[in-house]
Design a protein around this motif. Structure first.
Motif, PDB file in Angstrom:
ATOM      1  N   ASN A 287      23.248 -22.746 -27.115  1.00 52.75           N
ATOM      2  CA  ASN A 287      21.993 -23.067 -26.439  1.00 52.75           C
ATOM      3  C   ASN A 287      20.843 -22.218 -26.968  1.00 52.75           C
ATOM      4  OD1 ASN A 287      22.543 -24.942 -23.845  1.00 52.75           O
ATOM      5  ND2 ASN A 287      24.324 -23.676 -24.235  1.00 52.75           N
ATOM      6  N   TYR A 288      20.890 -20.912 -26.693  1.00 56.98           N
ATOM      7  CA  TYR A 288      19.778 -20.052 -27.078  1.00 56.98           C
ATOM      8  C   TYR A 288      19.606 -19.979 -28.600  1.00 56.98           C
ATOM      9  CZ  TYR A 288      19.879 -18.405 -22.217  1.00 56.98           C
ATOM     10  OH  TYR A 288      19.833 -18.332 -20.848  1.00 56.98           O
ATOM     11  N   LEU A 343      13.856 -24.634 -24.641  1.00 58.91           N
ATOM     12  CA  LEU A 343      14.418 -23.295 -24.465  1.00 58.91           C
ATOM     13  C   LEU A 343      13.990 -22.691 -23.133  1.00 58.91           C
ATOM     14  CD1 LEU A 343      16.007 -20.923 -25.642  1.00 58.91           C
ATOM     15  CD2 LEU A 343      13.924 -20.180 -26.789  1.00 58.91           C
ATOM     16  N   ILE A 347      16.406 -21.597 -19.940  1.00 52.44           N
ATOM     17  CA  ILE A 347      16.396 -20.239 -19.381  1.00 52.44           C
ATOM     18  C   ILE A 347      16.069 -20.260 -17.886  1.00 52.44           C
ATOM     19  CG2 ILE A 347      15.210 -18.006 -19.439  1.00 52.44           C
ATOM     20  CD1 ILE A 347      14.772 -18.473 -22.442  1.00 52.44           C
ATOM     21  N   TYR A 352      22.540 -25.568 -18.885  1.00 54.00           N
ATOM     22  CA  TYR A 352      22.965 -25.450 -20.271  1.00 54.00           C
ATOM     23  C   TYR A 352      23.587 -26.745 -20.762  1.00 54.00           C
ATOM     24  CZ  TYR A 352      22.438 -20.601 -18.923  1.00 54.00           C
ATOM     25  OH  TYR A 352      21.953 -19.409 -18.437  1.00 54.00           O
TER      26      TYR A 352
END
Length: 353
Positions: A287-288, A343, A347, A352
């Motif tokens: 993800n990140y 993103l 967060i 996710y």
């Protein structure tokens, strides 16, 4: 590394399908127990992950023409044929048309900012954008390759394969009277109960998990090749040495993820961003890192390298780049903003991929 753990599960379930481990009229509880037994066994979890990495290493060590190209030339047509066969079988099940309607009938009331951002995030993951795979493979193209046409072809086939997968899954779910879901619970818990409840279910299960294993293998090959190509090109390592070294490092890093699904308590319930150690790896790298990587690529191409230079490189093959102005605008402005929005959404919401 964490991806090889999940990929290993596909091999485990392919073996279960081949050996008839799925009981006739298996309940959801029995299926969940079977899955729990697989992922909760330290030996099985580590061995399956190691086996999948070993297969990946053997392909990547052979290089592009001798390994990756040779294997994918065979596997990709097999994957496509299996998808078509399974899709036909799925839509011919009693009650399957309800699943087709669920998949293709639009419901615009469901579209929200979260849905759009999830779709953007899924596109990043599905097309391997932000992880270097497309850049690595693109560097192997001959000078005369039409990169714009190749990129469009990749996106087209990726969308087509995704649609075929949906045609396989949703009609089968509705035919069995099961609510549609997502993730490992669907693939490894729900589907085995459906396979054994349908005619020729064992053959259907074997074909499905074989297909899933092929798809996973092509993905792990791409992921390993990115790092291996760095050591080959930048450090001048022999390809075989680089493949074995990177593969061995990945195996060591995969062990905690393999043990985090019930085999080791502190890896399964520690302070891992609200989940297991495997969940944490997926959040960080799936993800990140993926979003940040894609964002940085847009900034590099749009502002550091410059779209003029990038277009010059794309057209060096002799093929004109269509819609140059639109492409430049997207790379410089819209794509970075969309990726950053994705993103931030991940967060803030913790939703996710």
């Amino acid at each position: 590394a964490f991806y090889s753990v999940v990929a290993g599960w596909t091999v485990g379930y392919l073996w279960k399908a081949l050996t008839g481990s799925f009981a006739v009229e298996m309940t959801g509880e029995q299926s969940a127990a079977l899955f729990g037994e697989l992922i909760g066994s330290p030996v099985q979890a580590i061995a399956l992950s190691g086996l999948f990495l070993l297969l990946t290493i053997f392909v990547v060590r052979g290089g592009i023409s001798g390994g990756i190209e040779r294997v994918t030339t065979v596997l990709m047509p097999v994957l496509l044929v299996l998808l078509v066969v399974l899709a036909i079988r799925s839509v011919t099940l009693p009650g399957a048309l309800e699943g087709v309607e669920y998949l293709f009938k639009p419901d615009f009331s469901k579209i929200s900012a979260g849905v759009v951002l999830n779709a953007l995030g899924q596109a990043l993951f599905s097309l391997s954008l932000g992880m270097g795979a497309m850049i690595t493979y693109g560097s192997y193209f001959p000078d005369k390759e039409n990169l714009a046409s190749s990129g469009a072809t990749v996106a087209l086939f990726d969308t087509g394969i995704a649609l075929l997968a949906g045609i396989i899954m949703f009609p089968a779910l509705f035919a069995a009277g099961v609510e549609p879901g997502a993730g490992p619970g669907l693939v490894f818990v729900v589907l085995p109960t459906i396979f054994e409840a349908m005619p020729a279910g064992t053959l259907f299960a074997i074909a499905f998990y074989f297909l899933l294993a092929i798809a996973a293998l092509t993905s792990t090959i791409s992921l390993l090749e990115v790092v291996v190509s760095y050591f080959v090109d930048e450090k001048k390592w022999p390809r075989k040495r680089a493949a074995w070294f990177v593969g061995a490092v990945c195996f060591v890093l995969a062990v905690p993820s393999a043990l985090s699904q019930g085999a080791v308590d502190w890896l399964s319930s520690g302070p891992w961003l609200g989940g297991t150690f495997l969940d944490m790896q997926n959040i960080i790298f799936g993800n990140y890192s993926l979003s940040i990587g894609a964002f940085m690529l847009c900034l590099f191409v749009g502002w550091k390298w410059g779209t003029t230079n990038a277009l010059g490189s794309l057209e060096a093959s002799g093929h004109a780049m269509p819609l140059k102005g639109a492409w430049s605008f997207l790379i410089r402005y819209l794509c970075p903003l969309a990726i950053m929005a994705t993103l931030i959404y991940i967060i803030v919401t913790g939703n996710y991929l």
